[in-house]
Write a protein that holds these residues in place. Structure first.
Motif, PDB file in Angstrom:
ATOM      1  N   GLY A  55       0.814  -1.216   0.000  1.00  0.00           N
ATOM      2  CA  GLY A  55       0.000   0.000   0.000  1.00  0.00           C
ATOM      3  C   GLY A  55       0.845   1.262   0.000  1.00  0.00           C
ATOM      4  N   GLY A  56       1.884   1.293   0.843  1.00  0.00           N
ATOM      5  CA  GLY A  56       2.763   2.457   0.894  1.00  0.00           C
ATOM      6  C   GLY A  56       3.502   2.681  -0.412  1.00  0.00           C
ATOM      7  N   THR A  57       3.965   1.595  -1.020  1.00  0.00           N
ATOM      8  CA  THR A  57       4.673   1.702  -2.294  1.00  0.00           C
ATOM      9  C   THR A  57       3.742   2.209  -3.389  1.00  0.00           C
ATOM     10  OG1 THR A  57       6.203  -0.073  -1.697  1.00  0.00           O
ATOM     11  CG2 THR A  57       5.973   0.416  -4.038  1.00  0.00           C
ATOM     12  N   CYS A  58       2.546   1.629  -3.474  1.00  0.00           N
ATOM     13  CA  CYS A  58       1.595   2.047  -4.521  1.00  0.00           C
ATOM     14  C   CYS A  58       1.202   3.512  -4.368  1.00  0.00           C
ATOM     15  CB  CYS A  58       0.351   1.164  -4.486  1.00  0.00           C
ATOM     16  SG  CYS A  58       0.630  -0.519  -5.047  1.00  0.00           S
ATOM     17  N   GLY A  59       0.943   3.930  -3.126  1.00  0.00           N
ATOM     18  CA  GLY A  59       0.579   5.331  -2.899  1.00  0.00           C
ATOM     19  C   GLY A  59       1.673   6.287  -3.331  1.00  0.00           C
ATOM     20  N   ILE A 100      14.560   9.725  -1.388  1.00  0.00           N
ATOM     21  CA  ILE A 100      13.528   8.744  -1.746  1.00  0.00           C
ATOM     22  C   ILE A 100      13.264   7.826  -0.563  1.00  0.00           C
ATOM     23  CG2 ILE A 100      12.949   6.798  -3.246  1.00  0.00           C
ATOM     24  CD1 ILE A 100      14.770   8.180  -5.385  1.00  0.00           C
ATOM     25  N   PHE A 101      14.326   7.338   0.055  1.00  0.00           N
ATOM     26  CA  PHE A 101      14.172   6.404   1.167  1.00  0.00           C
ATOM     27  C   PHE A 101      13.505   7.067   2.367  1.00  0.00           C
ATOM     28  CE2 PHE A 101      15.580   4.501   5.125  1.00  0.00           C
ATOM     29  CZ  PHE A 101      15.269   3.167   4.917  1.00  0.00           C
ATOM     30  N   VAL A 122      13.787  12.430 -11.069  1.00  0.00           N
ATOM     31  CA  VAL A 122      14.513  11.220 -10.672  1.00  0.00           C
ATOM     32  C   VAL A 122      13.936  10.084 -11.501  1.00  0.00           C
ATOM     33  CG1 VAL A 122      14.825   9.572  -8.776  1.00  0.00           C
ATOM     34  CG2 VAL A 122      15.043  12.014  -8.344  1.00  0.00           C
ATOM     35  N   GLY A 123      14.780   9.198 -11.999  1.00  0.00           N
ATOM     36  CA  GLY A 123      14.335   8.120 -12.881  1.00  0.00           C
ATOM     37  C   GLY A 123      13.327   7.175 -12.229  1.00  0.00           C
ATOM     38  N   PRO A 124      12.367   6.670 -13.012  1.00  0.00           N
ATOM     39  CA  PRO A 124      11.308   5.812 -12.470  1.00  0.00           C
ATOM     40  C   PRO A 124      11.812   4.514 -11.836  1.00  0.00           C
ATOM     41  CG  PRO A 124      10.774   6.479 -14.719  1.00  0.00           C
ATOM     42  CD  PRO A 124      12.152   6.951 -14.433  1.00  0.00           C
ATOM     43  N   LEU A 125      12.782   3.858 -12.445  1.00  0.00           N
ATOM     44  CA  LEU A 125      13.285   2.599 -11.901  1.00  0.00           C
ATOM     45  C   LEU A 125      14.013   2.837 -10.579  1.00  0.00           C
ATOM     46  CD1 LEU A 125      13.516  -0.421 -12.188  1.00  0.00           C
ATOM     47  CD2 LEU A 125      15.590  -0.082 -13.528  1.00  0.00           C
ATOM     48  N   ARG A 126      14.816   3.872 -10.531  1.00  0.00           N
ATOM     49  CA  ARG A 126      15.530   4.224  -9.299  1.00  0.00           C
ATOM     50  C   ARG A 126      14.523   4.516  -8.191  1.00  0.00           C
ATOM     51  NH1 ARG A 126      19.912   9.023  -8.891  1.00  0.00           N
ATOM     52  NH2 ARG A 126      21.311   7.361  -9.538  1.00  0.00           N
ATOM     53  N   PHE A 127      13.489   5.314  -8.513  1.00  0.00           N
ATOM     54  CA  PHE A 127      12.487   5.637  -7.506  1.00  0.00           C
ATOM     55  C   PHE A 127      11.767   4.374  -7.030  1.00  0.00           C
ATOM     56  CE2 PHE A 127       8.250   6.728  -6.035  1.00  0.00           C
ATOM     57  CZ  PHE A 127       8.562   7.647  -5.055  1.00  0.00           C
ATOM     58  N   LEU A 128      11.371   3.507  -7.943  1.00  0.00           N
ATOM     59  CA  LEU A 128      10.650   2.291  -7.569  1.00  0.00           C
ATOM     60  C   LEU A 128      11.477   1.422  -6.622  1.00  0.00           C
ATOM     61  CD1 LEU A 128       8.305   0.270  -7.815  1.00  0.00           C
ATOM     62  CD2 LEU A 128       9.444  -0.644  -9.848  1.00  0.00           C
ATOM     63  N   LEU A 129      12.731   1.185  -6.956  1.00  0.00           N
ATOM     64  CA  LEU A 129      13.557   0.302  -6.129  1.00  0.00           C
ATOM     65  C   LEU A 129      13.785   0.872  -4.728  1.00  0.00           C
ATOM     66  CD1 LEU A 129      16.171  -0.880  -8.776  1.00  0.00           C
ATOM     67  CD2 LEU A 129      14.223  -2.161  -7.859  1.00  0.00           C
ATOM     68  N   ILE A 130      14.153   2.140  -4.643  1.00  0.00           N
ATOM     69  CA  ILE A 130      14.407   2.746  -3.335  1.00  0.00           C
ATOM     70  C   ILE A 130      13.093   2.916  -2.570  1.00  0.00           C
ATOM     71  CG2 ILE A 130      15.417   4.709  -2.109  1.00  0.00           C
ATOM     72  CD1 ILE A 130      17.418   2.903  -3.615  1.00  0.00           C
ATOM     73  N   ASN A 131      12.025   3.211  -3.283  1.00  0.00           N
ATOM     74  CA  ASN A 131      10.705   3.334  -2.661  1.00  0.00           C
ATOM     75  C   ASN A 131      10.289   2.008  -2.028  1.00  0.00           C
ATOM     76  OD1 ASN A 131       8.181   4.427  -1.943  1.00  0.00           O
ATOM     77  ND2 ASN A 131       7.298   3.875  -3.904  1.00  0.00           N
ATOM     78  N   LEU A 132      10.522   0.898  -2.702  1.00  0.00           N
ATOM     79  CA  LEU A 132      10.197  -0.424  -2.157  1.00  0.00           C
ATOM     80  C   LEU A 132      10.984  -0.702  -0.873  1.00  0.00           C
ATOM     81  CD1 LEU A 132       9.959  -2.785  -5.248  1.00  0.00           C
ATOM     82  CD2 LEU A 132       8.270  -2.577  -3.428  1.00  0.00           C
ATOM     83  N   ILE A 133      12.258  -0.396  -0.885  1.00  0.00           N
ATOM     84  CA  ILE A 133      13.089  -0.614   0.302  1.00  0.00           C
ATOM     85  C   ILE A 133      12.604   0.269   1.454  1.00  0.00           C
ATOM     86  CG2 ILE A 133      15.416  -0.365   1.256  1.00  0.00           C
ATOM     87  CD1 ILE A 133      16.436  -1.053  -1.621  1.00  0.00           C
ATOM     88  N   GLY A 134      12.338   1.533   1.159  1.00  0.00           N
ATOM     89  CA  GLY A 134      11.834   2.452   2.187  1.00  0.00           C
ATOM     90  C   GLY A 134      10.493   2.021   2.730  1.00  0.00           C
TER      91      GLY A 134
END
Length: 194
Positions: A55-59, A100-101, A122-134
């Motif tokens: 949920g946090g990642t999708c938001g 991002i984190f 900021v690039g989409p892939l970079r944001f997605l990966l760091i966003n998932l970890i955060g």
């Protein structure tokens, strides 16, 4: 009416859905309650962390893409709401991965942060990966906090079953009161238009 409310049944039927929806937005209160419910055996701890993370990642992903689409046009709108746009933008420029984190942990920036990061390109892939970890670290931290609070309350009160509804209402009221205070405070801090 409240005596017929079966909190265990409600949580088993709708708990994970409510958690997912709550974490699409801000979700800390909901996540603490879910951690407490996991301590009581009403929800599973691993599914709580999983659904909160999703949920946090999708938001944040939705807000990121809104920021990418709006670009710098979003900045005046955010500034009018009294948000520290310059401070967060500076953090994004100097340390994008840290921004991002950590944006979900920064008070008052959970919703505006991903918009600003998207606007910063900021690039989409970079944001997605760091966003998932955060999101995973955030979910684990707050779910653990709720779980730990359940242990503390149980050591003070014994069996929490008779206290589940008052605890739920108390946490919701405290969370709502804090959010009301925060919004009122930020509204007062905004510069008035002349």
């Amino acid at each position: 009416m409240l005596e017929h409310l079966d909190l265990a049944q409600l949580l088993s039927s709708y708990g994970y859905l409510a958690l997912f929806i709550g974490c699409l937005l801000e979700g800390e209160t909901m996540l603490l309650l879910a951690g407490l419910a996991a301590h009581q055996g009403l929800m599973g701890f691993v599914p709580v962390v999983f659904w909160a993370c999703v949920g946090g990642t999708c938001g944040d992903q939705l807000l990121y893409w809104a920021g990418r689409r709006a670009g710098v046009r979003a900045l005046p709108w955010l500034q009018r709401r009294g948000l520290a746009v310059e401070r967060v933008t500076g953090l994004i420029e100097r340390h994008p991965l840290v921004a991002i984190f950590s944006v979900r942990f920064l008070y008052g920036m959970r919703l505006a942060g991903p918009l600003l990061i998207g606007a910063s390109r900021v690039g989409p892939l970079r944001f997605l990966l760091i966003n998932l970890i955060g999101a995973f670290c955030w979910a684990l931290l707050f779910a653990s906090g709720g779980y730990w609070a359940g242990q503390v309350l149980e050591s003070w009160l014994g069996n929490l079953k008779p206290y589940r509804l008052p605890i739920l209402l108390g946490v919701v009221l405290l969370g709502g009161g804090f959010e009301f205070w925060r919004r009122r405070r930020s509204h007062r801090a905004r510069p008035s238009r002349q």
